[in-house]
Design a protein around this motif. Structure first.
Motif, PDB file in Angstrom:
ATOM      1  N   UNK A   1      34.816  49.161  33.786  1.00  0.00           N
ATOM      2  CA  UNK A   1      35.170  48.155  34.779  1.00  0.00           C
ATOM      3  C   UNK A   1      35.069  46.768  34.176  1.00  0.00           C
ATOM      4  N   UNK A   2      35.110  45.774  35.043  1.00  0.00           N
ATOM      5  CA  UNK A   2      34.995  44.383  34.594  1.00  0.00           C
ATOM      6  C   UNK A   2      34.226  43.604  35.651  1.00  0.00           C
ATOM      7  N   UNK A   3      33.056  43.131  35.269  1.00  0.00           N
ATOM      8  CA  UNK A   3      32.178  42.431  36.209  1.00  0.00           C
ATOM      9  C   UNK A   3      32.197  40.917  36.048  1.00  0.00           C
ATOM     10  N   UNK A   4      32.294  40.464  34.787  1.00  0.00           N
ATOM     11  CA  UNK A   4      32.216  39.027  34.506  1.00  0.00           C
ATOM     12  C   UNK A   4      33.310  38.654  33.519  1.00  0.00           C
ATOM     13  N   UNK A   5      34.001  37.567  33.817  1.00  0.00           N
ATOM     14  CA  UNK A   5      34.992  37.000  32.904  1.00  0.00           C
ATOM     15  C   UNK A   5      34.605  35.563  32.607  1.00  0.00           C
ATOM     16  N   UNK A   6      34.436  35.260  31.329  1.00  0.00           N
ATOM     17  CA  UNK A   6      34.146  33.889  30.906  1.00  0.00           C
ATOM     18  C   UNK A   6      35.355  33.359  30.151  1.00  0.00           C
ATOM     19  N   UNK A   7      36.095  32.466  30.797  1.00  0.00           N
ATOM     20  CA  UNK A   7      37.258  31.827  30.187  1.00  0.00           C
ATOM     21  C   UNK A   7      36.786  30.600  29.414  1.00  0.00           C
ATOM     22  N   UNK A   8      36.465  30.821  28.161  1.00  0.00           N
ATOM     23  CA  UNK A   8      35.861  29.760  27.360  1.00  0.00           C
ATOM     24  C   UNK A   8      36.772  29.217  26.269  1.00  0.00           C
TER      25      UNK A   8
ATOM     26  N   UNK B   1      43.862  31.007  30.336  1.00  0.00           N
ATOM     27  CA  UNK B   1      42.862  31.408  31.330  1.00  0.00           C
ATOM     28  C   UNK B   1      43.475  31.899  32.634  1.00  0.00           C
ATOM     29  N   UNK B   2      44.573  31.270  33.043  1.00  0.00           N
ATOM     30  CA  UNK B   2      45.285  31.735  34.237  1.00  0.00           C
ATOM     31  C   UNK B   2      45.750  33.181  34.052  1.00  0.00           C
ATOM     32  N   UNK B   3      46.370  33.467  32.901  1.00  0.00           N
ATOM     33  CA  UNK B   3      46.910  34.802  32.658  1.00  0.00           C
ATOM     34  C   UNK B   3      45.810  35.863  32.614  1.00  0.00           C
ATOM     35  N   UNK B   4      44.709  35.544  31.942  1.00  0.00           N
ATOM     36  CA  UNK B   4      43.630  36.516  31.824  1.00  0.00           C
ATOM     37  C   UNK B   4      42.943  36.740  33.165  1.00  0.00           C
ATOM     38  N   UNK B   5      42.749  35.685  33.919  1.00  0.00           N
ATOM     39  CA  UNK B   5      42.139  35.825  35.243  1.00  0.00           C
ATOM     40  C   UNK B   5      43.038  36.648  36.156  1.00  0.00           C
ATOM     41  N   UNK B   6      44.329  36.395  36.100  1.00  0.00           N
ATOM     42  CA  UNK B   6      45.279  37.171  36.919  1.00  0.00           C
ATOM     43  C   UNK B   6      45.207  38.655  36.579  1.00  0.00           C
ATOM     44  N   UNK B   7      45.051  38.967  35.299  1.00  0.00           N
ATOM     45  CA  UNK B   7      44.966  40.368  34.879  1.00  0.00           C
ATOM     46  C   UNK B   7      43.636  41.009  35.260  1.00  0.00           C
TER      47      UNK B   7
ATOM     48  N   UNK C   1      32.408  37.886  38.881  1.00  0.00           N
ATOM     49  CA  UNK C   1      32.057  36.491  38.624  1.00  0.00           C
ATOM     50  C   UNK C   1      32.950  35.972  37.501  1.00  0.00           C
ATOM     51  N   UNK C   2      33.581  34.840  37.751  1.00  0.00           N
ATOM     52  CA  UNK C   2      34.456  34.206  36.770  1.00  0.00           C
ATOM     53  C   UNK C   2      33.896  32.826  36.486  1.00  0.00           C
ATOM     54  N   UNK C   3      33.700  32.533  35.213  1.00  0.00           N
ATOM     55  CA  UNK C   3      33.190  31.214  34.816  1.00  0.00           C
ATOM     56  C   UNK C   3      34.151  30.609  33.807  1.00  0.00           C
TER      57      UNK C   3
END
Length: 254
Positions: A85-92, A121-127, A139-141
């Motif tokens: 799964x995917x719990x946390x995404x850090x767009x750094x 970051x938009x593309x990765x968050x959308x995915x 959680x997305x940071x």
């Protein structure tokens, strides 16, 4: 069990080959998370993975340009497939501009900075969102910048991109607040990383920015930014959503 609640959770950190991203990946691993290291540089990405594994943590890398959909898809597929799964995404991940004033900003500079700092970051968050929504939590940071809070910290392209990141953070928070998704951002001030600034000091933009000396205060260590990212991603920040946290030694208060 980790006191921060990250034990066994799946975490993606972009730009994790160095600087803030590397420090963040290492901290998540220390807290028991399974970390996906995403970076453009394969050598530095693997160094982070090896550092995590040497310390007894779990990590793997995906290398590529985050502005390419296939790389974005590979990151999400690898994290969800390997870690369940995917719990946390850090767009750094991010790059600097040349501190160019708007009239001096060429198309290539604008397009590259916007693509890496805002579109990727938009593309990765959308995915990532469908996987978080399916689980009912996430959680997305984002790593924004002091340049997302003011107009005197970078050039036109970087400033626009980081203001955009803050807008994206707040939009996400509003749109998905009732779906268990939190989106927050840090706004780092001057920080010791390997990010490069290729600026002509005599050009209009750099000369104007240089006229505001000393406002940034001391240079932070990457680990200080990582600590703020972990807090915003943690259960301790469970009711914090849509916040932009300056990590800047008070620069934003000047």
């Amino acid at each position: 069990m980790s006191s921060t609640g990250f034990a066994g959770r799946s975490v993606v950190v972009t730009g994790a080959g160095s600087g803030i991203g590397r420090a963040t990946a290492l901290r998540f691993a220390e807290e028991g998370a399974n970390v996906l290291v995403a970076d453009l540089n394969g050598e530095t990405a693997q160094r982070t993975v090896e550092a995590v594994r040497t310390a007894g943590g779990v990590a793997r890398a995906v290398v590529g340009d985050l502005g390419e959909q296939r790389v974005v898809d590979e990151i999400v597929a690898t994290a969800t497939g390997a870690y369940g799964g995917l719990d946390v995404l850090v767009n750094n991940a991010g790059i600097m501009d040349r501190m160019s004033a708007l009239a001096d900003t060429e198309d290539a500079e604008w397009e590259r900075v916007i693509r890496v700092n805002l579109t990727a970051p938009f593309m990765l968050t959308r995915a990532a969102l469908p996987h978080m929504l399916e689980r009912g939590r996430g959680a997305i940071v984002f790593t924004a910048s002091e340049a997302g809070l003011r107009g005197s910290a970078a050039g036109a392209a970087y400033t626009a991109a980081k203001h955009g990141i803050i807008g994206l953070t707040k939009s996400l928070a509003v749109m998905y607040r009732n779906n268990g998704i939190r989106a927050n951002a840090i706004a780092p001030g001057a920080t010791s990383t390997n990010i490069q600034v290729d600026a002509e000091t005599s050009a209009h933009g750099p000369s104007v920015i240089a006229s505001y000396p000393g406002l940034s205060g001391r240079v932070a260590d990457a680990a200080e930014q990582a600590a703020a990212i972990l807090f915003l991603a943690s259960d301790a920040a469970g009711n914090i959503n849509g916040a932009v946290l300056p990590v800047d030694n008070g620069w934003s208060a000047v």
